[in-house]
Design an enzyme around this catalytic site. Structure first.
Site, PDB file in Angstrom:
ATOM      1  CE1 TYR A 209       0.732   0.869   4.491  1.00  0.00           C
ATOM      2  CE2 TYR A 209       0.284  -1.484   4.466  1.00  0.00           C
ATOM      3  CZ  TYR A 209       0.783  -0.363   5.111  1.00  0.00           C
ATOM      4  OH  TYR A 209       1.347  -0.485   6.356  1.00  0.00           O
ATOM      5  CG  ASP A 286       2.843  -3.382  20.806  1.00  0.00           C
ATOM      6  OD1 ASP A 286       1.654  -3.610  20.501  1.00  0.00           O
ATOM      7  OD2 ASP A 286       3.728  -3.146  19.966  1.00  0.00           O
TER       8      ASP A 286
END
Length: 391
Positions: A209, A286
């Protein structure tokens, strides 16, 4: 209210800005000596871009981003389109915010630029966290003791704070390795590439992308592996990624042939926790819920964490911090654990061998496209991060 945020990655910066928006005085502590350009492309679904809008940063990020109009799923060998999903105006109308694709460094720069320099402590390694009923404290490698009403540990997948709070548990290798590269638009202009595509094949998949206003093509190839180290900077051997995708559609190979530096890293996760907070200290991003990237939701979940954390601490007395952190975790834990599991399932789904299972997957993807038009992972995009829902 005084807060210390440990870690100046995307999650830590978002937490800092959300806490400041909630009226907190925040000190952001980061062990690196400077903010540097690292990483490559990152996808921001509407649950992330809604938070950017709340922080007043959406327009600045969008000006540097790619704005995909659709996602195309493709077969690995001949590039036939399995289905396509809308990502442009249709997504913004349905979910209230756009779907963007950006360079991680561009996003990081916008977030860091919104934090007052006086609030940031670079080159400061945290070596311990302590607390009592009235305050929380971090100790630095330089011997300082910084005190606040709460500590937010956004120190990443290798979180030391998580270990101090809940004991040792190692990052888990996902069984997949990713090859990442950035290619200039003019180098692939002749390949007739879909603007955003996910190519599915036995034991591997390939994604590309556009980022930086369409100037760079972000390329990611994910392959099953027995072991690989987790690193943002380890380079792949020359032509290693070409061997990994031998026999794939010529457009995939054409992209790989034109990549320069290719980085190789093992994708790791963390096992789900039943809680993220202890007293006045909590995990975020995370450090709490590292996941595989196969739903493009890792950063988005950190943004939503940050938004909800700010909501839960607004107008809270310092004595009420432990209860507020408990509300934050209760609002987030079940949803993000579900996304973790869904991301792992998506990776297995993408890598099915040719045959009946793969054909059934393709039919399911096509049916989803016909039913809602937004793809298999859109359920997370409507997460409620509104101010009005703060408990």
């Amino acid at each position: 209210m005084r807060a210390i945020v440990v870690g100046a990655g995307i999650g830590g910066l978002a937490a800092t800005l959300s806490l400041r928006r909630a009226g907190c005085e925040v000190t952001l502590v980061e062990q690196a000596p400077r903010f540097t350009e690292i990483g490559a492309g990152i996808q921001l679904a509407p649950n992330a871009t809604r938070v950017l809008r709340r922080l007043g940063l959406l327009d600045e990020v969008a000006a540097q981003a790619g704005h995909p109009s659709r996602l195309s799923f493709r077969t690995w060998s001949d590039g036939n389109e399995i289905c396509r999903y809308a990502l442009g105006r249709e997504v913004e109308d349905a979910f209230g915010a756009p779907y963007l694709q950006v360079h991680r460094a561009d996003l990081h720069q916008v977030l860091a630029g919104a934090v007052p320099p006086g609030s940031v402590r670079l080159n400061t390694l945290v070596v311990g966290i302590e607390q009592d009923e009235e305050s929380a404290r971090v100790t630095t490698a330089g011997g300082e003791c910084l005190e606040a009403d709460l500590v937010v540990a956004a120190d990443g997948i290798r979180s030391a704070a998580r270990r101090w709070m809940f004991g040792a548990d190692e990052a888990l290798f996902s069984g997949t390795v990713a090859y990442r590269a950035l290619v200039r638009a003019d180098e692939v202009a002749d390949l007739d590439l879909p603007e955003y595509a996910l190519w599915l094949g036995p034991g591997r998949h390939f994604v590309h992308y556009w980022v930086r206003r369409g100037e760079l093509l972000n390329v990611v190839g994910v392959v099953g592996a027995e072991t690989a180290r987790e690193s943002w900077t380890a380079r792949a051997e020359p032509e290693e990624q070409l061997r990994a995708f031998d026999g794939w559609d010529p457009r995939v190979l054409g992209v790989l042939e034109r990549t320069g530096t290719v980085l190789r890293y093992g994708i790791h996760t963390r096992a789900p926790l039943t809680r993220w907070n202890v007293g006045r200290v909590t995990l975020l991003g995370d450090s709490a819920h590292a996941m595989v990237p196969f739903q493009a939701q890792g950063a988005a979940q950190a943004f939503v964490d940050a938004a909800v954390l700010g909501d839960c601490l607004r107008e809270v007395d310092p004595a009420g911090v432990p209860d507020a952190l408990g509300r934050y975790v209760r609002r987030r834990l079940a949803a993000v654990t579900k996304v973790q599991a869904g991301s792992a399932r998506a990776g297995a789904d993408y890598h099915l061998p040719d045959g009946p299972e793969a054909r059934a997957r393709d039919a399911r993807l096509a049916a989803q496209a016909a039913e809602n038009g937004f793809g298999p992972h859109a359920a997370a995009w409507g997460e409620d991060d509104s101010d009005e829902q703060a408990s």
